[in-house]
Design a protein around this motif. Structure first.
Motif, mmCIF file in Angstrom:
data_model
loop_
_atom_site.group_PDB
_atom_site.id
_atom_site.type_symbol
_atom_site.label_atom_id
_atom_site.label_comp_id
_atom_site.label_asym_id
_atom_site.label_seq_id
_atom_site.Cartn_x
_atom_site.Cartn_y
_atom_site.Cartn_z
ATOM 1 N N SER A 50 1.010 -1.112 -0.200
ATOM 2 C CA SER A 50 0.144 -0.004 0.084
ATOM 3 C C SER A 50 0.898 1.242 0.058
ATOM 4 C CB SER A 50 -1.038 -0.077 1.167
ATOM 5 O OG SER A 50 -1.665 -1.154 1.080
ATOM 6 N N PHE A 51 0.434 2.303 -0.680
ATOM 7 C CA PHE A 51 0.864 3.630 -0.577
ATOM 8 C C PHE A 51 -0.123 4.509 0.192
ATOM 9 C CE2 PHE A 51 2.665 1.725 -4.434
ATOM 10 C CZ PHE A 51 4.082 1.784 -4.261
ATOM 11 N N GLY A 52 -0.084 4.726 1.228
ATOM 12 C CA GLY A 52 -0.992 5.424 2.037
ATOM 13 C C GLY A 52 -2.169 4.603 2.059
ATOM 14 N N GLY A 74 -3.194 -4.853 -18.203
ATOM 15 C CA GLY A 74 -4.085 -4.229 -17.053
ATOM 16 C C GLY A 74 -4.233 -2.740 -17.151
ATOM 17 N N PRO A 75 -5.290 -2.064 -17.111
ATOM 18 C CA PRO A 75 -5.336 -0.631 -17.251
ATOM 19 C C PRO A 75 -4.346 0.228 -16.506
ATOM 20 C CG PRO A 75 -7.268 -1.451 -15.847
ATOM 21 C CD PRO A 75 -6.453 -2.274 -16.306
ATOM 22 N N ASN A 76 -3.987 1.353 -16.763
ATOM 23 C CA ASN A 76 -3.432 2.299 -16.294
ATOM 24 C C ASN A 76 -3.312 2.212 -14.861
ATOM 25 O OD1 ASN A 76 -1.329 3.244 -17.973
ATOM 26 N ND2 ASN A 76 -2.639 4.850 -18.912
ATOM 27 N N GLY A 77 -2.436 2.113 -14.052
ATOM 28 C CA GLY A 77 -2.721 2.037 -12.518
ATOM 29 C C GLY A 77 -3.021 1.109 -11.772
ATOM 30 N N ALA A 78 -3.093 -0.148 -12.620
ATOM 31 C CA ALA A 78 -3.678 -1.453 -12.132
ATOM 32 C C ALA A 78 -2.457 -1.883 -11.243
ATOM 33 C CB ALA A 78 -3.822 -2.539 -13.349
ATOM 34 N N GLY A 79 -1.342 -1.527 -11.296
ATOM 35 C CA GLY A 79 -0.285 -1.944 -10.334
ATOM 36 C C GLY A 79 1.139 -2.614 -11.042
ATOM 37 N N LYS A 80 0.910 -2.869 -12.194
ATOM 38 C CA LYS A 80 1.804 -3.889 -12.831
ATOM 39 C C LYS A 80 3.299 -3.382 -12.545
ATOM 40 C CE LYS A 80 0.227 -2.375 -16.950
ATOM 41 N NZ LYS A 80 -0.813 -1.456 -16.646
ATOM 42 N N SER A 81 3.574 -2.012 -12.706
ATOM 43 C CA SER A 81 4.939 -1.770 -12.302
ATOM 44 C C SER A 81 5.286 -1.841 -10.758
ATOM 45 C CB SER A 81 5.186 -0.261 -12.838
ATOM 46 O OG SER A 81 5.084 -0.177 -14.228
ATOM 47 N N THR A 82 4.297 -1.657 -10.134
ATOM 48 C CA THR A 82 4.706 -1.985 -8.560
ATOM 49 C C THR A 82 4.705 -3.437 -8.287
ATOM 50 O OG1 THR A 82 3.152 -0.081 -8.056
ATOM 51 C CG2 THR A 82 3.554 -1.608 -6.436
ATOM 52 N N LEU A 83 4.081 -4.264 -8.849
ATOM 53 C CA LEU A 83 4.413 -5.587 -8.664
ATOM 54 C C LEU A 83 5.830 -5.778 -9.315
ATOM 55 C CD1 LEU A 83 2.781 -7.970 -7.786
ATOM 56 C CD2 LEU A 83 1.682 -8.139 -9.930
ATOM 57 N N TYR A 90 13.115 -3.858 -5.285
ATOM 58 C CA TYR A 90 13.047 -2.389 -5.350
ATOM 59 C C TYR A 90 12.274 -1.818 -4.513
ATOM 60 C CZ TYR A 90 16.300 -2.330 -9.306
ATOM 61 O OH TYR A 90 17.456 -2.493 -9.875
ATOM 62 N N TYR A 91 10.803 -2.414 -4.237
ATOM 63 C CA TYR A 91 10.200 -2.050 -3.201
ATOM 64 C C TYR A 91 9.952 -3.398 -2.230
ATOM 65 C CZ TYR A 91 7.870 1.544 -5.804
ATOM 66 O OH TYR A 91 7.521 2.593 -6.560
ATOM 67 N N ASP A 92 9.724 -3.156 -0.636
ATOM 68 C CA ASP A 92 9.416 -4.270 0.355
ATOM 69 C C ASP A 92 8.099 -4.331 0.230
ATOM 70 O OD1 ASP A 92 11.877 -5.036 0.791
ATOM 71 O OD2 ASP A 92 12.238 -3.241 2.297
HETATM 72 P P1 ADP Z 1 0.702 0.413 -13.731
HETATM 73 O O1 ADP Z 1 2.176 0.012 -13.962
HETATM 74 O O2 ADP Z 1 -0.103 -0.803 -13.789
HETATM 75 O O3 ADP Z 1 0.300 1.457 -14.550
HETATM 76 P P2 ADP Z 1 1.443 1.226 -11.163
HETATM 77 O O4 ADP Z 1 2.166 0.218 -10.301
HETATM 78 O O5 ADP Z 1 2.701 2.207 -11.611
HETATM 79 O O6 ADP Z 1 0.679 1.032 -12.368
HETATM 80 O O7 ADP Z 1 0.702 2.235 -10.079
HETATM 81 C C1 ADP Z 1 -0.284 1.407 -9.438
HETATM 82 C C2 ADP Z 1 -0.929 2.478 -8.355
HETATM 83 O O8 ADP Z 1 0.186 3.118 -7.284
HETATM 84 C C3 ADP Z 1 -1.121 4.214 -9.150
HETATM 85 O O9 ADP Z 1 -2.304 4.432 -8.501
HETATM 86 C C4 ADP Z 1 0.076 4.654 -8.729
HETATM 87 O O10 ADP Z 1 -0.223 5.980 -8.567
HETATM 88 C C5 ADP Z 1 0.524 4.264 -7.482
HETATM 89 N N1 ADP Z 1 1.712 4.062 -7.110
HETATM 90 C C6 ADP Z 1 2.833 3.502 -7.826
HETATM 91 N N2 ADP Z 1 4.215 3.644 -7.255
HETATM 92 C C7 ADP Z 1 4.070 4.860 -6.116
HETATM 93 C C8 ADP Z 1 4.742 5.270 -5.255
HETATM 94 N N3 ADP Z 1 6.008 4.970 -5.475
HETATM 95 N N4 ADP Z 1 4.122 6.037 -4.339
HETATM 96 C C9 ADP Z 1 2.749 6.462 -4.232
HETATM 97 N N5 ADP Z 1 1.996 5.702 -5.129
HETATM 98 C C10 ADP Z 1 2.619 4.911 -6.144
#
Ligand code: ADP
Ligand code: MG
Length: 292
Positions: A50-52, A74-83, A90-92
Protein backbone atom coordinates in the motif's frame (compact mmCIF):
# COMPACT_ATOMS: atom_id res chain seq x y z
CA UNK A 1 -16.21 5.77 -14.04
CA UNK A 2 -17.85 3.47 -16.55
CA UNK A 3 -19.21 0.16 -15.44
CA UNK A 4 -21.29 -2.42 -17.21
CA UNK A 5 -24.81 -2.83 -15.94
CA UNK A 6 -24.48 -6.58 -15.53
CA UNK A 7 -21.33 -6.38 -13.48
CA UNK A 8 -22.32 -9.19 -11.14
CA UNK A 9 -22.78 -11.70 -13.94
CA UNK A 10 -19.72 -13.83 -14.37
CA UNK A 11 -19.32 -14.89 -17.93
CA UNK A 12 -16.44 -17.28 -18.06
CA UNK A 13 -15.71 -17.54 -21.74
CA UNK A 14 -13.16 -20.16 -20.86
CA UNK A 15 -11.65 -23.31 -22.25
CA UNK A 16 -14.39 -25.34 -20.56
CA UNK A 17 -17.12 -23.44 -22.32
CA UNK A 18 -15.55 -23.22 -25.73
CA UNK A 19 -14.40 -26.83 -25.62
CA UNK A 20 -10.78 -26.00 -26.34
CA UNK A 21 -7.85 -27.79 -24.77
CA UNK A 22 -8.45 -29.33 -21.35
CA UNK A 23 -6.36 -28.06 -18.47
CA UNK A 24 -5.72 -31.23 -16.57
CA UNK A 25 -3.70 -30.30 -13.53
CA UNK A 26 -4.23 -26.61 -13.24
CA UNK A 27 -6.67 -25.03 -10.88
CA UNK A 28 -7.91 -21.51 -10.61
CA UNK A 29 -7.98 -19.70 -7.32
CA UNK A 30 -10.79 -17.31 -6.42
CA UNK A 31 -8.71 -14.41 -7.55
CA UNK A 32 -8.40 -15.70 -11.07
CA UNK A 33 -4.83 -16.90 -11.41
CA UNK A 34 -3.99 -20.33 -12.71
CA UNK A 35 -2.02 -22.05 -9.97
CA UNK A 36 -0.32 -25.41 -9.53
CA UNK A 37 1.61 -25.09 -12.76
CA UNK A 38 4.09 -27.85 -13.36
CA UNK A 39 7.44 -26.13 -13.63
CA UNK A 40 7.29 -22.82 -11.84
CA UNK A 41 10.13 -20.35 -12.09
CA UNK A 42 8.41 -17.45 -10.31
CA UNK A 43 5.65 -17.62 -7.73
CA UNK A 44 3.95 -14.59 -6.23
CA UNK A 45 1.75 -15.44 -3.28
CA UNK A 46 -0.70 -13.06 -1.62
CA UNK A 47 1.56 -10.09 -2.22
CA UNK A 48 0.52 -6.76 -0.75
CA UNK A 49 1.77 -3.20 -0.97
CA UNK A 50 0.00 0.00 0.00
CA UNK A 51 0.95 3.61 -0.57
CA UNK A 52 -0.97 5.42 2.15
CA UNK A 53 -4.59 4.38 1.71
CA UNK A 54 -4.04 3.00 -1.78
CA UNK A 55 -3.57 -0.77 -2.09
CA UNK A 56 -1.39 -0.75 -5.23
CA UNK A 57 -0.84 -4.50 -4.85
CA UNK A 58 -3.80 -6.26 -3.28
CA UNK A 59 -3.36 -9.95 -2.49
CA UNK A 60 -1.75 -10.65 -5.85
CA UNK A 61 -1.17 -14.35 -6.49
CA UNK A 62 0.13 -16.01 -9.65
CA UNK A 63 2.77 -18.32 -11.08
CA UNK A 64 5.02 -18.11 -14.12
CA UNK A 65 5.84 -21.41 -15.77
CA UNK A 66 9.37 -22.01 -16.96
CA UNK A 67 9.83 -21.63 -20.69
CA UNK A 68 6.81 -19.39 -21.23
CA UNK A 69 6.42 -15.84 -22.39
CA UNK A 70 3.83 -14.85 -19.81
CA UNK A 71 2.06 -11.57 -20.46
CA UNK A 72 0.73 -9.11 -17.92
CA UNK A 73 -1.86 -6.55 -18.91
CA UNK A 74 -4.23 -4.24 -17.08
CA UNK A 75 -5.40 -0.63 -17.20
CA UNK A 76 -3.13 2.25 -16.22
CA UNK A 77 -2.62 2.26 -12.49
CA UNK A 78 -3.55 -1.44 -12.14
CA UNK A 79 -0.31 -2.00 -10.25
CA UNK A 80 1.79 -3.73 -12.91
CA UNK A 81 4.98 -1.74 -12.40
CA UNK A 82 4.55 -1.87 -8.61
CA UNK A 83 4.40 -5.64 -8.86
CA UNK A 84 7.65 -5.67 -10.84
CA UNK A 85 9.25 -3.42 -8.22
CA UNK A 86 8.16 -5.80 -5.46
CA UNK A 87 9.28 -8.93 -7.29
CA UNK A 88 12.69 -7.51 -8.19
CA UNK A 89 13.38 -6.14 -4.70
CA UNK A 90 13.02 -2.40 -5.37
CA UNK A 91 10.05 -2.18 -3.01
CA UNK A 92 9.51 -4.15 0.20
CA UNK A 93 6.08 -5.79 0.33
CA UNK A 94 3.74 -5.27 3.29
CA UNK A 95 2.79 -8.93 3.10
CA UNK A 96 3.02 -12.08 1.02
CA UNK A 97 5.92 -13.87 -0.60
CA UNK A 98 7.91 -14.03 -3.82
CA UNK A 99 9.71 -17.25 -4.74
CA UNK A 100 12.23 -17.81 -7.50
CA UNK A 101 13.23 -21.33 -8.53
CA UNK A 102 11.73 -22.67 -5.28
CA UNK A 103 13.69 -20.32 -3.01
CA UNK A 104 12.03 -17.39 -1.30
CA UNK A 105 13.42 -14.00 -2.34
CA UNK A 106 10.91 -11.76 -0.55
CA UNK A 107 12.56 -8.57 0.66
CA UNK A 108 15.99 -9.38 -0.77
CA UNK A 109 18.09 -6.68 -2.39
CA UNK A 110 17.68 -6.21 -6.16
CA UNK A 111 21.30 -7.11 -6.55
CA UNK A 112 20.89 -10.51 -4.86
CA UNK A 113 17.73 -11.25 -6.78
CA UNK A 114 19.58 -10.50 -10.04
CA UNK A 115 22.38 -12.84 -8.99
CA UNK A 116 19.78 -15.54 -8.39
CA UNK A 117 18.55 -15.28 -11.94
CA UNK A 118 15.81 -12.64 -12.13
CA UNK A 119 16.51 -9.52 -14.16
CA UNK A 120 14.08 -6.73 -14.94
CA UNK A 121 14.05 -3.73 -17.23
CA UNK A 122 12.35 -0.44 -16.45
CA UNK A 123 9.40 1.25 -18.10
CA UNK A 124 11.58 4.35 -18.47
CA UNK A 125 15.19 3.39 -19.15
CA UNK A 126 17.87 5.15 -17.21
CA UNK A 127 19.81 7.77 -19.14
CA UNK A 128 23.36 6.67 -19.74
CA UNK A 129 25.27 9.93 -19.86
CA UNK A 130 28.84 10.05 -21.06
CA UNK A 131 29.01 6.44 -22.24
CA UNK A 132 29.06 4.73 -25.57
CA UNK A 133 26.60 1.91 -26.17
CA UNK A 134 29.46 -0.58 -25.79
CA UNK A 135 30.47 0.93 -22.43
CA UNK A 136 26.87 0.93 -21.26
CA UNK A 137 26.74 -2.77 -22.08
CA UNK A 138 29.86 -3.37 -20.01
CA UNK A 139 28.28 -2.17 -16.79
CA UNK A 140 25.45 -4.65 -17.14
CA UNK A 141 21.73 -4.19 -16.92
CA UNK A 142 20.37 -1.37 -14.79
CA UNK A 143 22.69 -1.57 -11.80
CA UNK A 144 22.34 -5.31 -11.77
CA UNK A 145 25.80 -6.43 -12.76
CA UNK A 146 26.49 -10.14 -12.91
CA UNK A 147 29.42 -11.67 -11.07
CA UNK A 148 31.98 -11.12 -13.78
CA UNK A 149 30.86 -7.55 -14.39
CA UNK A 150 31.02 -6.73 -10.72
CA UNK A 151 34.69 -7.63 -10.61
CA UNK A 152 35.45 -4.83 -13.02
CA UNK A 153 34.69 -2.54 -10.11
CA UNK A 154 35.48 -4.54 -6.97
CA UNK A 155 38.64 -6.38 -8.03
CA UNK A 156 40.04 -4.61 -11.07
CA UNK A 157 43.32 -6.49 -10.69
CA UNK A 158 41.61 -9.78 -11.42
CA UNK A 159 39.82 -8.81 -14.57
CA UNK A 160 42.50 -9.35 -17.19
CA UNK A 161 41.02 -12.45 -18.78
CA UNK A 162 37.49 -12.03 -17.62
CA UNK A 163 37.34 -8.48 -18.93
CA UNK A 164 38.37 -9.77 -22.32
CA UNK A 165 35.65 -12.37 -21.99
CA UNK A 166 33.15 -9.68 -21.07
CA UNK A 167 34.11 -7.64 -24.08
CA UNK A 168 33.72 -10.70 -26.29
CA UNK A 169 30.28 -11.35 -24.76
CA UNK A 170 29.28 -7.74 -25.38
CA UNK A 171 30.40 -7.92 -29.02
CA UNK A 172 28.56 -11.20 -29.51
CA UNK A 173 25.34 -9.90 -28.03
CA UNK A 174 25.53 -6.61 -29.97
CA UNK A 175 25.78 -8.71 -33.14
CA UNK A 176 22.98 -11.05 -32.12
CA UNK A 177 20.74 -8.05 -31.59
CA UNK A 178 21.95 -6.48 -34.83
CA UNK A 179 23.03 -3.33 -33.05
CA UNK A 180 26.80 -3.71 -33.42
CA UNK A 181 26.80 -0.65 -35.68
CA UNK A 182 25.73 1.39 -32.64
CA UNK A 183 28.60 0.26 -30.41
CA UNK A 184 30.63 3.48 -30.62
CA UNK A 185 27.71 5.87 -30.49
CA UNK A 186 27.05 7.85 -27.33
CA UNK A 187 24.33 5.94 -25.47
CA UNK A 188 22.31 9.14 -25.22
CA UNK A 189 22.30 9.63 -29.01
CA UNK A 190 20.37 6.55 -30.04
CA UNK A 191 16.60 6.43 -30.55
CA UNK A 192 14.15 5.32 -27.86
CA UNK A 193 13.54 2.10 -29.76
CA UNK A 194 17.23 1.37 -30.12
CA UNK A 195 17.61 2.07 -26.40
CA UNK A 196 15.01 -0.60 -25.65
CA UNK A 197 16.99 -3.07 -27.76
CA UNK A 198 20.17 -2.12 -25.90
CA UNK A 199 18.32 -2.62 -22.61
CA UNK A 200 17.22 -6.08 -23.66
CA UNK A 201 20.70 -6.93 -24.87
CA UNK A 202 22.23 -5.73 -21.60
CA UNK A 203 19.76 -7.75 -19.58
CA UNK A 204 20.68 -10.87 -21.55
CA UNK A 205 24.34 -10.48 -20.64
CA UNK A 206 23.43 -11.50 -17.10
CA UNK A 207 21.98 -14.75 -18.50
CA UNK A 208 18.78 -14.61 -16.47
CA UNK A 209 16.43 -17.54 -15.86
CA UNK A 210 13.56 -15.08 -16.06
CA UNK A 211 13.46 -11.62 -17.54
CA UNK A 212 10.80 -9.10 -16.54
CA UNK A 213 10.15 -6.47 -19.21
CA UNK A 214 8.07 -3.41 -18.36
CA UNK A 215 6.49 -2.02 -21.54
CA UNK A 216 9.36 -2.87 -23.89
CA UNK A 217 7.71 -1.33 -26.97
CA UNK A 218 6.23 1.82 -25.43
CA UNK A 219 7.24 4.63 -27.79
CA UNK A 220 9.04 2.27 -30.16
CA UNK A 221 8.40 2.42 -33.91
CA UNK A 222 6.82 -0.65 -35.53
CA UNK A 223 10.01 -1.80 -37.25
CA UNK A 224 11.98 -1.83 -34.02
CA UNK A 225 9.02 -3.31 -32.14
CA UNK A 226 9.06 -6.23 -34.58
CA UNK A 227 12.76 -6.61 -34.01
CA UNK A 228 12.22 -6.67 -30.25
CA UNK A 229 9.51 -9.30 -30.64
CA UNK A 230 11.83 -11.39 -32.79
CA UNK A 231 14.59 -11.17 -30.19
CA UNK A 232 12.24 -12.05 -27.34
CA UNK A 233 11.05 -15.10 -29.30
CA UNK A 234 14.60 -16.16 -30.08
CA UNK A 235 15.72 -15.81 -26.46
CA UNK A 236 12.64 -17.70 -25.32
CA UNK A 237 13.46 -20.51 -27.76
CA UNK A 238 16.92 -20.60 -26.21
CA UNK A 239 15.39 -21.11 -22.76
CA UNK A 240 14.77 -17.71 -21.16
CA UNK A 241 11.41 -17.30 -19.45
CA UNK A 242 9.71 -13.92 -19.85
CA UNK A 243 7.20 -11.98 -17.82
CA UNK A 244 6.13 -9.15 -20.04
CA UNK A 245 4.06 -6.06 -19.27
CA UNK A 246 2.82 -4.33 -22.38
CA UNK A 247 0.17 -1.81 -23.24
CA UNK A 248 0.26 -2.59 -26.95
CA UNK A 249 -2.39 -5.32 -27.20
CA UNK A 250 -1.40 -6.61 -30.65
CA UNK A 251 2.19 -6.94 -29.55
CA UNK A 252 1.46 -8.85 -26.35
CA UNK A 253 -1.34 -11.00 -27.78
CA UNK A 254 0.96 -12.19 -30.57
CA UNK A 255 3.85 -12.91 -28.25
CA UNK A 256 2.58 -14.05 -24.87
CA UNK A 257 0.65 -17.08 -23.63
CA UNK A 258 -0.71 -17.17 -21.02
CA UNK A 259 -1.73 -13.63 -20.21
CA UNK A 260 -2.42 -12.49 -16.65
CA UNK A 261 -4.83 -9.60 -16.24
CA UNK A 262 -4.22 -7.30 -13.33
CA UNK A 263 -6.85 -4.90 -12.05
CA UNK A 264 -6.72 -2.74 -8.93
CA UNK A 265 -3.71 -4.60 -7.62
CA UNK A 266 -5.19 -8.10 -7.95
CA UNK A 267 -5.22 -10.79 -10.60
CA UNK A 268 -8.56 -10.55 -12.38
CA UNK A 269 -8.06 -13.54 -14.62
CA UNK A 270 -5.50 -15.52 -16.55
CA UNK A 271 -5.86 -17.26 -19.88
CA UNK A 272 -4.83 -17.61 -23.48
CA UNK A 273 -4.88 -14.45 -25.60
CA UNK A 274 -8.25 -15.53 -27.07
CA UNK A 275 -9.75 -16.19 -23.66
CA UNK A 276 -8.58 -12.85 -22.32
CA UNK A 277 -9.69 -10.99 -25.44
CA UNK A 278 -13.23 -12.34 -25.20
CA UNK A 279 -13.62 -11.92 -21.44
CA UNK A 280 -16.12 -9.19 -20.65
CA UNK A 281 -14.59 -8.62 -17.22
CA UNK A 282 -11.34 -7.62 -18.91
CA UNK A 283 -13.10 -5.12 -21.16
CA UNK A 284 -14.94 -3.74 -18.12
CA UNK A 285 -11.68 -3.35 -16.21
CA UNK A 286 -10.23 -1.28 -19.04
CA UNK A 287 -13.36 0.86 -19.27
CA UNK A 288 -13.59 1.34 -15.52
CA UNK A 289 -9.89 1.83 -14.94
CA UNK A 290 -7.53 4.64 -15.80
CA UNK A 291 -7.02 5.97 -19.29
CA UNK A 292 -5.95 3.39 -21.84
P1 ADP B 1 0.70 0.40 -13.72
O1 ADP B 1 2.15 0.08 -13.95
O2 ADP B 1 -0.20 -0.78 -13.82
O3 ADP B 1 0.21 1.51 -14.59
P2 ADP B 1 1.62 1.30 -11.13
O4 ADP B 1 2.13 0.08 -10.46
O5 ADP B 1 2.63 2.22 -11.70
O6 ADP B 1 0.53 0.90 -12.21
O7 ADP B 1 0.74 2.12 -10.11
C1 ADP B 1 -0.29 1.54 -9.33
C2 ADP B 1 -0.84 2.57 -8.39
O8 ADP B 1 0.11 2.82 -7.36
C3 ADP B 1 -1.11 3.90 -9.05
O9 ADP B 1 -2.27 4.45 -8.47
C4 ADP B 1 0.11 4.72 -8.72
O10 ADP B 1 -0.18 6.09 -8.66
C5 ADP B 1 0.49 4.19 -7.34
N1 ADP B 1 1.93 4.23 -7.07
C6 ADP B 1 2.89 3.56 -7.72
N2 ADP B 1 4.10 3.79 -7.21
C7 ADP B 1 3.90 4.65 -6.17
C8 ADP B 1 4.76 5.30 -5.23
N3 ADP B 1 6.08 5.07 -5.24
N4 ADP B 1 4.19 6.11 -4.32
C9 ADP B 1 2.85 6.32 -4.30
N5 ADP B 1 1.99 5.75 -5.15
C10 ADP B 1 2.50 4.94 -6.08
MG1 MG C 1 3.55 0.77 -15.31
Amino acid sequence: MTESTDETVDQPTTAAETGSKPEAQSETDQRGATLSKSNVVLRVDDLQKSFGALAATDHATFEVERGTITGMIGPNGAGKSTLFNLISGYYDPDGGTVSLNDGEITGEEPYNIAERGLIRTFQTPRKLEGMTVREAMMIGPQNQPGESFRKLFTSPGEVGDSERQNLADVERILEEFEIDHLARQPATDISGGQMKLVELARAMLAEPDILLLDEPVAGVNPTLANKLAEQIRRLNDEGTTFLLIEHDMDFIMNLADPIIVLNQGSVLTEGTPDEVRSDDRVADAYLGGGSV
